[in-house]
Design a protein around this motif. Structure first.
Motif, PDB file in Angstrom:
ATOM      1  N   ASP A   2      43.879  -9.021  42.112  1.00  0.00           N
ATOM      2  CA  ASP A   2      42.710  -8.156  41.994  1.00  0.00           C
ATOM      3  C   ASP A   2      42.037  -8.212  40.633  1.00  0.00           C
ATOM      4  N   GLY A   3      42.824  -8.379  39.575  1.00  0.00           N
ATOM      5  CA  GLY A   3      42.283  -8.471  38.227  1.00  0.00           C
ATOM      6  C   GLY A   3      43.074  -9.462  37.408  1.00  0.00           C
ATOM      7  N   GLU A   4      42.364 -10.313  36.656  1.00  0.00           N
ATOM      8  CA  GLU A   4      43.024 -11.359  35.883  1.00  0.00           C
ATOM      9  C   GLU A   4      42.261 -11.581  34.576  1.00  0.00           C
ATOM     10  N   VAL A   5      42.984 -11.620  33.454  1.00  0.00           N
ATOM     11  CA  VAL A   5      42.368 -11.954  32.174  1.00  0.00           C
ATOM     12  C   VAL A   5      42.083 -13.452  32.197  1.00  0.00           C
ATOM     13  N   VAL A   6      40.810 -13.827  32.024  1.00  0.00           N
ATOM     14  CA  VAL A   6      40.430 -15.238  32.077  1.00  0.00           C
ATOM     15  C   VAL A   6      40.059 -15.805  30.703  1.00  0.00           C
ATOM     16  N   PHE A   7      39.752 -14.931  29.748  1.00  0.00           N
ATOM     17  CA  PHE A   7      39.502 -15.343  28.368  1.00  0.00           C
ATOM     18  C   PHE A   7      40.125 -14.308  27.449  1.00  0.00           C
ATOM     19  N   GLU A   8      40.743 -14.796  26.398  1.00  0.00           N
ATOM     20  CA  GLU A   8      41.258 -13.913  25.363  1.00  0.00           C
ATOM     21  C   GLU A   8      41.188 -14.680  24.051  1.00  0.00           C
ATOM     22  N   MET A   9      40.413 -14.164  23.098  1.00  0.00           N
ATOM     23  CA  MET A   9      40.201 -14.882  21.849  1.00  0.00           C
ATOM     24  C   MET A   9      39.979 -13.913  20.701  1.00  0.00           C
ATOM     25  N   GLU A  10      40.305 -14.365  19.509  1.00  0.00           N
ATOM     26  CA  GLU A  10      40.000 -13.611  18.296  1.00  0.00           C
ATOM     27  C   GLU A  10      38.649 -14.073  17.781  1.00  0.00           C
ATOM     28  N   LEU A  11      37.845 -13.112  17.330  1.00  0.00           N
ATOM     29  CA  LEU A  11      36.521 -13.414  16.799  1.00  0.00           C
ATOM     30  C   LEU A  11      36.396 -12.823  15.401  1.00  0.00           C
ATOM     31  N   PRO A  12      35.640 -13.481  14.520  1.00  0.00           N
ATOM     32  CA  PRO A  12      35.552 -13.040  13.121  1.00  0.00           C
ATOM     33  C   PRO A  12      35.115 -11.587  12.936  1.00  0.00           C
ATOM     34  N   ASP A  13      34.118 -11.133  13.659  1.00  0.00           N
ATOM     35  CA  ASP A  13      33.603  -9.778  13.449  1.00  0.00           C
ATOM     36  C   ASP A  13      34.253  -8.747  14.375  1.00  0.00           C
ATOM     37  N   TRP A  14      35.191  -9.175  15.191  1.00  0.00           N
ATOM     38  CA  TRP A  14      35.834  -8.305  16.166  1.00  0.00           C
ATOM     39  C   TRP A  14      37.339  -8.533  16.053  1.00  0.00           C
ATOM     40  N   ASP A  15      38.123  -7.624  16.534  1.00  0.00           N
ATOM     41  CA  ASP A  15      39.568  -7.866  16.577  1.00  0.00           C
ATOM     42  C   ASP A  15      39.886  -8.896  17.644  1.00  0.00           C
ATOM     43  N   LYS A  16      39.357  -8.663  18.832  1.00  0.00           N
ATOM     44  CA  LYS A  16      39.679  -9.525  19.953  1.00  0.00           C
ATOM     45  C   LYS A  16      38.593  -9.372  21.018  1.00  0.00           C
ATOM     46  N   ALA A  17      38.344 -10.442  21.715  1.00  0.00           N
ATOM     47  CA  ALA A  17      37.448 -10.403  22.869  1.00  0.00           C
ATOM     48  C   ALA A  17      38.256 -10.817  24.089  1.00  0.00           C
ATOM     49  N   MET A  18      38.116 -10.044  25.146  1.00  0.00           N
ATOM     50  CA  MET A  18      38.806 -10.359  26.396  1.00  0.00           C
ATOM     51  C   MET A  18      37.806 -10.281  27.535  1.00  0.00           C
ATOM     52  N   VAL A  19      37.961 -11.178  28.487  1.00  0.00           N
ATOM     53  CA  VAL A  19      37.166 -11.137  29.707  1.00  0.00           C
ATOM     54  C   VAL A  19      38.160 -11.032  30.858  1.00  0.00           C
ATOM     55  N   THR A  20      37.987 -10.009  31.662  1.00  0.00           N
ATOM     56  CA  THR A  20      38.840  -9.812  32.828  1.00  0.00           C
ATOM     57  C   THR A  20      37.993  -9.995  34.077  1.00  0.00           C
ATOM     58  N   LYS A  21      38.482 -10.812  34.970  1.00  0.00           N
ATOM     59  CA  LYS A  21      37.796 -11.088  36.234  1.00  0.00           C
ATOM     60  C   LYS A  21      38.419 -10.212  37.317  1.00  0.00           C
ATOM     61  N   LEU A  80      32.841 -21.082  21.402  1.00  0.00           N
ATOM     62  CA  LEU A  80      31.668 -20.354  20.937  1.00  0.00           C
ATOM     63  C   LEU A  80      31.492 -19.144  21.840  1.00  0.00           C
ATOM     64  N   PHE A  81      31.238 -18.002  21.244  1.00  0.00           N
ATOM     65  CA  PHE A  81      30.979 -16.777  21.990  1.00  0.00           C
ATOM     66  C   PHE A  81      29.592 -16.303  21.587  1.00  0.00           C
ATOM     67  N   ASP A 171      29.524 -16.424  17.596  1.00  0.00           N
ATOM     68  CA  ASP A 171      30.764 -16.433  16.824  1.00  0.00           C
ATOM     69  C   ASP A 171      31.612 -17.617  17.263  1.00  0.00           C
ATOM     70  N   PHE A 172      32.351 -18.174  16.328  1.00  0.00           N
ATOM     71  CA  PHE A 172      33.318 -19.231  16.615  1.00  0.00           C
ATOM     72  C   PHE A 172      34.694 -18.605  16.745  1.00  0.00           C
ATOM     73  N   SER A 173      35.504 -19.166  17.614  1.00  0.00           N
ATOM     74  CA  SER A 173      36.909 -18.783  17.687  1.00  0.00           C
ATOM     75  C   SER A 173      37.747 -20.043  17.777  1.00  0.00           C
TER      76      SER A 173
END
Length: 184
Positions: A2-21, A80-81, A171-173
């Motif tokens: 039902d739900g799955e993390v498909v992206f998880e990355m650290e970004l310079p101006d953020w702690d972490k970016a996650m995309v859940t599908k 790239l984000f 942003d680059f990760s």
């Protein structure tokens, strides 16, 4: 699933970016918006000024208009984000023109789209309004650098700059736990 993390990355101006599908909007509503435990977590996150959450759908335009940009990243050197806020008049058309003009340059230099997300709602961080997020993979920084010397790239980049407002960013990760091509 039902739900799955498909992206998880650290970004310079953020702690972490996650995309859940999520399988569909009902599952998102049940697991996130109407889940008591998640409601408490989101309430705490709202108190943190740098915490932001958006609800978005996967844009299918990439598959239809830019199939050459769909590629498996393998083990890319960087991601790239992009966060895009289109200017009202014809901003999206200008960005579309950039995408069309640069698709061959990107694909020949191993820059591939992993996901374009159309923002449907801002759930936390109401002052942060974006229309679209994009995740691209870069095989190597040397490949990425090659696009900037292309005359087509220079002209197309002007259109992109004219199509987005000041809060748009890239942003680059190089530190990521998971990358998934959502078009394969």
């Amino acid at each position: 699933n039902d739900g799955e993390v498909v992206f998880e990355m650290e970004l310079p101006d953020w702690d972490k970016a996650m995309v859940t599908k999520f399988r569909n909007g009902d599952v998102f509503r049940d697991q996130v918006l109407e889940n008591e435990e998640m409601t408490e977590t989101l309430a705490r996150r709202k108190e943190i000024k740098t915490s932001t959450m958006w609800a978005a759908t996967l844009n299918t335009k990439v598959q239809e208009d830019y199939p050459e940009l769909i590629g498996q990243p393998g083990n890319p050197e960087k991601l790239l984000f992009h966060g895009l806020k289109f200017l009202e008049a014809d901003g999206q058309n200008k960005v579309d023109s950039f995408d069309n003009d640069t698709k061959d340059i990107k694909s020949s230099n191993y820059i591939f789209m992993q996901g374009w997300f159309d923002v449907e709602a801002t759930c936390i961080g109401e002052e942060d309004e974006f229309d679209q997020f994009r995740i691209e993979s870069i095989r190597t920084i040397a490949d990425y650098a090659k696009v900037f010397v292309e005359p087509v790239w220079l002209e197309a980049s002007k259109k992109r700059a004219e199509g987005v407002d000041y809060q748009s960013f890239t942003d680059f990760s190089e530190s990521y736990d998971k990358v998934t091509n959502l078009y394969n």
